[in-house]
Design a protein around this motif. Structure first.
Motif, PDB file in Angstrom:
ATOM      1  N   PRO A   1     -12.414  30.649 -27.954  1.00  0.00           N
ATOM      2  CA  PRO A   1     -11.484  29.952 -28.175  1.00  0.00           C
ATOM      3  C   PRO A   1     -10.778  29.587 -27.040  1.00  0.00           C
ATOM      4  N   LEU A   2     -10.749  30.518 -26.678  1.00  0.00           N
ATOM      5  CA  LEU A   2     -10.140  30.552 -24.691  1.00  0.00           C
ATOM      6  C   LEU A   2     -10.803  29.446 -23.413  1.00  0.00           C
ATOM      7  N   ARG A   3     -12.510  29.939 -23.902  1.00  0.00           N
ATOM      8  CA  ARG A   3     -13.036  28.546 -22.937  1.00  0.00           C
ATOM      9  C   ARG A   3     -13.073  27.613 -23.081  1.00  0.00           C
ATOM     10  N   ALA A   4     -13.180  27.380 -24.621  1.00  0.00           N
ATOM     11  CA  ALA A   4     -13.298  25.676 -25.022  1.00  0.00           C
ATOM     12  C   ALA A   4     -11.839  25.552 -25.033  1.00  0.00           C
ATOM     13  N   GLN A   5     -10.874  25.958 -25.325  1.00  0.00           N
ATOM     14  CA  GLN A   5      -9.526  25.168 -24.785  1.00  0.00           C
ATOM     15  C   GLN A   5      -8.674  24.623 -23.040  1.00  0.00           C
ATOM     16  N   VAL A   6      -9.683  25.726 -22.978  1.00  0.00           N
ATOM     17  CA  VAL A   6      -9.187  25.652 -21.303  1.00  0.00           C
ATOM     18  C   VAL A   6     -10.164  23.971 -21.295  1.00  0.00           C
ATOM     19  N   ARG A   7     -11.533  24.554 -21.009  1.00  0.00           N
ATOM     20  CA  ARG A   7     -12.215  22.758 -20.711  1.00  0.00           C
ATOM     21  C   ARG A   7     -10.888  21.947 -21.576  1.00  0.00           C
ATOM     22  N   ALA A   8     -10.779  22.040 -22.595  1.00  0.00           N
ATOM     23  CA  ALA A   8     -10.421  20.127 -23.089  1.00  0.00           C
ATOM     24  C   ALA A   8      -8.952  20.248 -22.252  1.00  0.00           C
ATOM     25  N   ALA A   9      -8.847  21.120 -22.206  1.00  0.00           N
ATOM     26  CA  ALA A   9      -7.435  20.818 -21.214  1.00  0.00           C
ATOM     27  C   ALA A   9      -7.583  19.816 -20.470  1.00  0.00           C
ATOM     28  N   VAL A  10      -8.359  20.956 -19.847  1.00  0.00           N
ATOM     29  CA  VAL A  10      -9.128  20.070 -18.320  1.00  0.00           C
ATOM     30  C   VAL A  10      -9.459  18.977 -18.178  1.00  0.00           C
ATOM     31  N   ALA A  11     -10.712  19.172 -19.475  1.00  0.00           N
ATOM     32  CA  ALA A  11     -10.952  17.241 -19.268  1.00  0.00           C
ATOM     33  C   ALA A  11      -9.629  16.416 -19.485  1.00  0.00           C
ATOM     34  N   ALA A  12      -8.945  16.774 -20.575  1.00  0.00           N
ATOM     35  CA  ALA A  12      -7.626  15.317 -21.018  1.00  0.00           C
ATOM     36  C   ALA A  12      -6.910  15.566 -19.507  1.00  0.00           C
ATOM     37  N   GLN A  13      -6.826  16.412 -18.779  1.00  0.00           N
ATOM     38  CA  GLN A  13      -5.776  16.438 -17.380  1.00  0.00           C
ATOM     39  C   GLN A  13      -6.631  15.805 -16.070  1.00  0.00           C
ATOM     40  N   TYR A  14      -7.026  16.071 -16.463  1.00  0.00           N
ATOM     41  CA  TYR A  14      -8.728  15.385 -15.225  1.00  0.00           C
ATOM     42  C   TYR A  14      -9.702  14.412 -15.535  1.00  0.00           C
ATOM     43  N   ARG A  15      -9.294  12.723 -16.177  1.00  0.00           N
ATOM     44  CA  ARG A  15     -10.406  12.046 -16.712  1.00  0.00           C
ATOM     45  C   ARG A  15     -10.008  10.963 -15.037  1.00  0.00           C
TER      46      ARG A  15
ATOM     47  N   ALA B   1       1.075  -1.190  -0.403  1.00  0.00           N
ATOM     48  CA  ALA B   1       0.098   0.639   0.031  1.00  0.00           C
ATOM     49  C   ALA B   1       0.765   1.434  -0.250  1.00  0.00           C
ATOM     50  N   ALA B   2       2.137   1.438   0.707  1.00  0.00           N
ATOM     51  CA  ALA B   2       2.894   1.764   0.990  1.00  0.00           C
ATOM     52  C   ALA B   2       3.290   2.702  -0.158  1.00  0.00           C
ATOM     53  N   ALA B   3       3.993   1.652  -0.784  1.00  0.00           N
ATOM     54  CA  ALA B   3       4.723   1.441  -2.550  1.00  0.00           C
ATOM     55  C   ALA B   3       3.623   2.224  -3.844  1.00  0.00           C
ATOM     56  N   THR B   4       2.312   1.926  -3.116  1.00  0.00           N
ATOM     57  CA  THR B   4       1.267   1.973  -4.411  1.00  0.00           C
ATOM     58  C   THR B   4       0.795   3.584  -4.158  1.00  0.00           C
ATOM     59  N   PHE B   5       1.113   3.804  -2.817  1.00  0.00           N
ATOM     60  CA  PHE B   5       0.556   5.358  -2.534  1.00  0.00           C
ATOM     61  C   PHE B   5       2.137   6.509  -2.946  1.00  0.00           C
ATOM     62  N   VAL B   6       3.264   6.085  -3.105  1.00  0.00           N
ATOM     63  CA  VAL B   6       4.468   6.576  -3.245  1.00  0.00           C
ATOM     64  C   VAL B   6       3.989   6.858  -4.667  1.00  0.00           C
ATOM     65  N   LEU B   7       4.021   5.377  -5.552  1.00  0.00           N
ATOM     66  CA  LEU B   7       3.842   5.606  -6.693  1.00  0.00           C
ATOM     67  C   LEU B   7       3.210   6.397  -7.653  1.00  0.00           C
ATOM     68  N   SER B   8       1.799   6.415  -6.993  1.00  0.00           N
ATOM     69  CA  SER B   8       0.320   7.175  -7.458  1.00  0.00           C
ATOM     70  C   SER B   8       1.054   8.603  -6.874  1.00  0.00           C
ATOM     71  N   THR B   9       1.169   9.111  -5.748  1.00  0.00           N
ATOM     72  CA  THR B   9       1.821  10.174  -5.513  1.00  0.00           C
ATOM     73  C   THR B   9       2.765  10.984  -6.863  1.00  0.00           C
ATOM     74  N   ALA B  10       3.927   9.821  -7.039  1.00  0.00           N
ATOM     75  CA  ALA B  10       5.144  10.309  -7.535  1.00  0.00           C
ATOM     76  C   ALA B  10       4.500  10.637  -9.286  1.00  0.00           C
ATOM     77  N   SER B  11       3.740   9.520  -9.673  1.00  0.00           N
ATOM     78  CA  SER B  11       3.381   9.428 -10.789  1.00  0.00           C
ATOM     79  C   SER B  11       1.775  11.297 -11.039  1.00  0.00           C
ATOM     80  N   THR B  12       1.235  11.580  -9.732  1.00  0.00           N
ATOM     81  CA  THR B  12       0.619  13.154  -9.725  1.00  0.00           C
ATOM     82  C   THR B  12       1.542  14.370 -10.237  1.00  0.00           C
ATOM     83  N   HIS B  13       2.411  14.201  -9.215  1.00  0.00           N
ATOM     84  CA  HIS B  13       3.833  15.630  -9.696  1.00  0.00           C
ATOM     85  C   HIS B  13       4.084  15.338 -10.893  1.00  0.00           C
ATOM     86  N   ALA B  14       4.236  14.412 -11.310  1.00  0.00           N
ATOM     87  CA  ALA B  14       5.374  13.918 -12.826  1.00  0.00           C
ATOM     88  C   ALA B  14       4.614  14.530 -13.930  1.00  0.00           C
ATOM     89  N   GLN B  15       2.981  14.575 -13.918  1.00  0.00           N
ATOM     90  CA  GLN B  15       2.275  14.640 -13.993  1.00  0.00           C
ATOM     91  C   GLN B  15       1.797  16.336 -14.771  1.00  0.00           C
TER      92      GLN B  15
END
Length: 209
Positions: free
Chosen positions: A195-209, A11-25
């Protein structure tokens, strides 16, 4: 059956990897110089995965028009978008205004100062040029700003250096107009509010699936 210690370790290893993945993203979506600098004004959480860079000139009418739109975008995506402000003082006298804003930032009044300047832009500009005395008059009316200190701080070398860096970065990016927007390092194209609204929405959707 997996022993309890092994389960805990897993569990600890999973948390560390998950945290590292989030930070990397987060790191992978954060723009690099010359788009942002550590000294740039910023609003929003450090771990946001969508970075909106706005290059503005406080004397620019278009920048004033986009100001409420940018606020709406941040409100629409709470905690998910981080705004970065860069300066391109193309209008005559705008360098004075930028220094005043940076001096206001030393008093933790950057955002109220910027709001006040946009709201009263017609009072301190003539023919797209900034009028220093009128700029100071507007900022003197912002609650919490010590105007005498602001005038002194405007001459601080670090403020001059930050302004010079922004001007150099604008030249490196070959910018010719304000406002200019980048979403996770990508130039907003086509330019416009929707376009600004739409492209920000698209970026949010892509990053927070």
């Amino acid at each position: 059956m997996i022993p309890r210690l092994a389960t805990a370790a897993l569990a600890a290893a999973t948390f560390v990897l998950s945290t590292a993945s989030t930070h990397a993203q987060v790191a992978s979506t954060a723009p690099a110089p010359p788009l942002i600098r550590p000294t740039s004004p910023t609003l929003g959480p450090a771990n946001a995965r969508v970075h909106l860079v706005e290059v503005l000139d406080p004397a620019c009418e278009g920048c004033r028009a986009f100001a409420p739109v940018v606020k709406q975008i941040l409100d629409e995506h709470p905690g998910r978008v981080r705004l970065w402000v860069r300066y391109a003082p193309f209008h005559r006298g705008s360098d004075f205004v930028v220094k005043a804003l940076e001096a206001a930032r030393l008093q933790d009044r950057f955002w109220p100062a910027l709001d006040a300047l946009f709201a009263k832009q017609d009072q301190w500009t003539r023919g797209h040029a900034a009028l220093p005395d009128q700029v100071l008059a507007v900022l003197g009316g912002v609650p919490g700003i010590d105007l005498a200190r602001l005038k002194r701080d405007m001459e601080r070398p670090e403020i001059t250096k930050a302004l010079e860096q922004d001007i150099a970065d604008a030249k490196a990016l070959k910018l010719t107009q304000t406002p200019t927007f980048y979403i996770n390092g990508k130039l907003l194209e086509p330019f416009g509010i929707e376009p600004l609204r739409a492209q920000v929405r698209a970026a949010v959707a892509a990053q927070y699936r």
